[in-house]
Design a protein around this motif. Structure first.
Motif, short mmCIF file in Angstrom:
data_model
loop_
_atom_site.label_atom_id
_atom_site.label_comp_id
_atom_site.label_asym_id
_atom_site.label_seq_id
_atom_site.Cartn_x
_atom_site.Cartn_y
_atom_site.Cartn_z
N MET A 1 0.84 -1.20 0.00
CA MET A 1 0.00 0.00 0.00
C MET A 1 0.87 1.25 0.00
O MET A 1 0.67 2.16 -0.80
CB MET A 1 -0.91 0.00 1.23
CG MET A 1 -1.62 1.29 1.43
SD MET A 1 -2.79 1.21 2.79
CE MET A 1 -1.87 2.00 4.06
N LEU A 2 1.86 1.25 0.88
CA LEU A 2 2.76 2.41 0.96
C LEU A 2 3.46 2.63 -0.38
O LEU A 2 3.56 3.75 -0.88
CB LEU A 2 3.78 2.14 2.06
CG LEU A 2 4.79 3.26 2.30
CD1 LEU A 2 4.08 4.46 2.89
CD2 LEU A 2 5.90 2.78 3.24
N LEU A 3 3.93 1.53 -0.98
CA LEU A 3 4.64 1.65 -2.25
C LEU A 3 3.70 2.08 -3.37
O LEU A 3 4.10 2.81 -4.28
CB LEU A 3 5.33 0.32 -2.59
CG LEU A 3 6.48 -0.03 -1.66
CD1 LEU A 3 6.92 -1.48 -1.86
CD2 LEU A 3 7.66 0.92 -1.86
N ALA A 4 2.45 1.63 -3.31
CA ALA A 4 1.49 2.03 -4.34
C ALA A 4 1.31 3.54 -4.32
O ALA A 4 1.34 4.19 -5.36
CB ALA A 4 0.15 1.33 -4.10
N TRP A 5 1.16 4.09 -3.14
CA TRP A 5 0.95 5.55 -3.05
C TRP A 5 2.23 6.30 -3.37
O TRP A 5 2.21 7.29 -4.11
CB TRP A 5 0.45 5.94 -1.67
CG TRP A 5 -1.01 5.66 -1.49
CD1 TRP A 5 -1.55 4.74 -0.62
CD2 TRP A 5 -2.11 6.25 -2.17
NE1 TRP A 5 -2.92 4.73 -0.75
CE2 TRP A 5 -3.29 5.65 -1.69
CE3 TRP A 5 -2.22 7.21 -3.17
CZ2 TRP A 5 -4.56 6.00 -2.15
CZ3 TRP A 5 -3.48 7.56 -3.63
CH2 TRP A 5 -4.63 6.95 -3.12
N SER A 6 3.34 5.86 -2.78
CA SER A 6 4.55 6.66 -2.98
C SER A 6 5.01 6.62 -4.43
O SER A 6 5.48 7.62 -4.97
CB SER A 6 5.66 6.27 -2.00
OG SER A 6 5.76 4.89 -1.92
N SER A 7 4.83 5.47 -5.10
CA SER A 7 5.25 5.44 -6.51
C SER A 7 4.28 6.25 -7.37
O SER A 7 4.67 6.84 -8.37
CB SER A 7 5.36 4.00 -7.00
OG SER A 7 4.11 3.36 -6.94
N LEU A 8 3.03 6.31 -6.98
CA LEU A 8 2.07 7.12 -7.73
C LEU A 8 2.45 8.60 -7.64
O LEU A 8 2.48 9.32 -8.64
CB LEU A 8 0.66 6.91 -7.18
CG LEU A 8 -0.49 7.44 -8.04
CD1 LEU A 8 -0.66 6.57 -9.27
CD2 LEU A 8 -1.79 7.48 -7.25
N VAL A 9 2.78 9.01 -6.42
CA VAL A 9 3.18 10.40 -6.23
C VAL A 9 4.47 10.69 -6.97
O VAL A 9 4.61 11.71 -7.64
CB VAL A 9 3.34 10.70 -4.72
CG1 VAL A 9 3.99 12.05 -4.50
CG2 VAL A 9 1.98 10.64 -4.02
N SER A 10 5.42 9.74 -6.92
CA SER A 10 6.71 10.02 -7.55
C SER A 10 6.58 10.08 -9.07
O SER A 10 7.25 10.88 -9.71
CB SER A 10 7.76 9.00 -7.11
OG SER A 10 7.56 7.76 -7.74
N VAL A 11 5.72 9.26 -9.65
CA VAL A 11 5.51 9.35 -11.10
C VAL A 11 4.94 10.72 -11.45
O VAL A 11 5.39 11.38 -12.38
CB VAL A 11 4.55 8.24 -11.59
CG1 VAL A 11 4.09 8.52 -13.01
CG2 VAL A 11 5.22 6.89 -11.52
N GLY A 12 3.96 11.14 -10.67
CA GLY A 12 3.35 12.45 -10.91
C GLY A 12 4.38 13.56 -10.78
O GLY A 12 4.46 14.46 -11.62
N LEU A 13 5.22 13.48 -9.75
CA LEU A 13 6.21 14.53 -9.53
C LEU A 13 7.29 14.51 -10.62
O LEU A 13 7.74 15.57 -11.07
CB LEU A 13 6.86 14.38 -8.16
CG LEU A 13 5.96 14.73 -6.97
CD1 LEU A 13 6.71 14.57 -5.65
CD2 LEU A 13 5.42 16.16 -7.10
#
Ligand code: SF4
Ligand code: SF4
Ligand code: FES
Ligand code: FES
Lengths: 272, 255
Positions: free
Chosen positions: A241-253
């Motif tokens: 779950m943590l990785l799903a969110w953090s990678s989503l944010v990092s792709v966006g950034l």
């Protein structure tokens, strides 16, 4: 005796024979917070990614290519100086080239076991939270079309490995400078390195990956290497779950960073 | 320290009932079940409640406390503010018998529908030999105390009575996963593919992995991550993976 109550419907927790309680739930904590935050965060990302995917511009500024536009497969792609711009789709494709490749990461995340939980709860309210009655009259879950298609997740996982490999190639290229000479690193390079690390961690922490790598076995003792790999993937999987969110944010950034540099709003600071 | 807490307890039976208010003494270190017992002893002698071990091990005292499925004996009073109203109701997915006692026979019926362990051919009972690494995974599932809190919380049946015939519920899908991972189970030799049967006969597809079973399990079993999702993946192997399907055609695979 206690005050009698007449439930408002006769479904679910109001089924005759169950304890007669008029409330749909009796939770007193902030059960609505987490589905609400999930729904808002996912909406923000989808709106942003849709805008960027259709924008068809400001996605390349040497040596950086937005992760949303890589690989770039149509002839209308910007020239990327050794990057993953393989014009295999030719010139008939007139729309944004991002649309050709985004289906893969999109499909991967849409069928991801974690995101399923997040949007079933956040958008479909099925259920909104534990022991909070859902609003639907009937429910068939993932037993039939279309949701039975969630079972294809593992094929998106295989494709996601290919996408991650191509994005890794982009990160390697980010160590060249604007003119293609090696030995450069800017703030963008750092953004890309962090992003690819999170994408790999997310991809490898996938439940299908955990299954394929070893979970499907019945005799770990006969497959010591796969057993060990399964253990490692399991550690990542516990943080899916943590990785799903953090990678989503990092792709966006990462995409936002490329956009800012490419549109001239910002100059990529150089480390060396 | 002692204080007076405000409780609302559901009283009634299958024909009706409602929440009744009580003010009751609470002492340091007590759990919700202690308070229910004090109510029985002092104000509501006929209050029906099922319990046994008061140690979180028998799975009898399942109820819903402030709307959350919990073991009453493992819910400390210290998690509530002294002025907070504590609402205790019976499990809301099963028919009520009286007060806090529900009829959980749905779960026993479901348990019986899962085909038992099939002993391997030519190995007598007492001669089973297994490696620890091969049984470790399913040992987690054997921590289950059969409190049925997961079954109660699962929205598939809690919110849809009509799904009860088709859906075994998390506890018994976990049982199928356990057997499917068992190093010696020989069900396949008798033509029973447990993973496929989980989907076809026990309603695995109804589960949308929203993890409420995991959230409420007092034994902290990772039901969704370690049993249900692996079981879904195993079902995909059997039903939707052309490579595995082809591999099975060419040679019999023993993992
Ligand atoms: S994860 Fe599946 S079995 Fe568990 S509560 Fe949710 S729907 Fe039910
Ligand atoms: S799996 Fe957990 S919640 Fe479900 S019956 Fe067993 S102990 Fe209770
Ligand atoms: S389960 Fe989330 S990516 Fe596979
Ligand atoms: S009384 Fe045994 S689990 Fe609560």
């Amino acid at each position: 005796m206690a005050t009698g109550t007449t439930p408002s419907s006769d479904r679910g927790v109001f089924t005759p024979g169950r304890a007669a309680i008029t409330a749909r739930h009796l939770r007193t904590d902030k059960w609505w917070l987490s589905p609400l935050v999930s729904a808002i965060a996912l909406t923000i990302f989808v709106v942003y990614a849709t805008w960027r995917a259709f924008a068809n511009g400001d996605y390349y500024s040497a040596p950086y290519v937005s992760p949303l536009y890589s690989p770039c497969l149509a002839s209308n792609c910007t020239d990327m100086n050794g990057g993953a711009d393989w014009h295999i789709f030719g010139s008939w494709w007139g729309l944004s080239p991002a649309l050709l490749v985004l289906v893969f990461p999109l499909g991967f995340r849409l069928t991801c076991y974690y995101y399923r939980k997040a949007y079933y709860r956040g958008f479909w309210l099925s259920p909104p939270a534990c022991a909070v009655a859902e609003p639907h009259a009937t429910y068939s879950g993932e037993t039939r079309f279309p949701l039975i298609l969630q079972n294809v997740h593992r094929y998106f996982f295989y494709l996601a490995l290919v996408v991650a490999a191509i994005l890794t190639y982009d990160v390697v290229l980010a160590f060249r400078d604007r003119d293609g000479n090696w030995g450069h690193a800017g703030l963008g390079t750092l953004v890309f390195v962090v992003n690819i690390a999170l994408i790999w961690a997310y991809t490898l922490s996938c439940h299908s990956c955990r299954h394929i790598i070893g979970g499907k076995l019945r005799h770990f003792s006969a497959h010591p290497v796969r057993y060990r790999l399964w253990g490692w993937v399991g550690v990542l999987n516990g943080r899916h779950m943590l990785l799903a969110w953090s990678s989503l944010v990092s792709v966006g950034l990462a995409d936002l960073y490329v956009y800012l540099v490419a549109s001239g709003a910002f100059d990529d600071p150089r480390f060396f | 320290m002692t204080h007076t807490a405000h409780f609302r307890v559901w009283r009634g039976d299958a024909d009706g009932g409602g929440l009744q208010d009580y003010d009751v003494e609470v002492n340091d270190g007590e759990v919700v079940l202690d308070i229910i017992h004090r109510l029985q002893a002092t104000q509501a002698a006929d209050l029906a409640v099922r319990w046994n071990c008061k140690a979180g091990k028998c799975g009898s005292c399942s109820a819903e406390v402030n709307g959350r499925p919990r073991l009453m004996c493992m819910t400390r009073m210290s998690v509530f503010q002294p002025e907070e109203t504590v609402t205790v109701t019976p499990l809301r997915a099963f028919p009520v018998i009286r007060d806090l006692v529900t009829d959980v026979s749905f779960n026993y019926a479901k348990a019986r529908q899962v085909p038992a362990f099939v002993p391997p051919k030519g190995v007598a009972a007492g001669e089973y030999r297994m490696q620890q690494v091969d049984v470790e995974r399913s040992q987690e599932f054997r921590k289950c105390i059969e409190c049925f809190l997961c079954q109660d919380t699962c929205h598939v049946v809690r919110d849809h009575e009509e799904n009860k015939p088709a859906f075994a519920g998390p506890r018994f899908l976990m049982r199928i996963a356990e057997l499917d991972m068992h190093p010696l189970d020989a069900a396949a030799d008798q033509g029973l593919t447990r993973a496929a049967s989980a989907q076809e006969d026990h309603g695995l597809g109804y589960c949308n992995i929203t993890k409420c079973c995991t959230e409420v399990c007092p034994e902290h079993i990772k039901i969704t991550d370690n049993a249900l999702i692996p079981l879904k993946e195993r079902a995909v192997d059997r039903k939707y993976d052309p490579l595995v399907w082809l591999g099975n055609k060419i040679r019999r695979r023993e993992g």
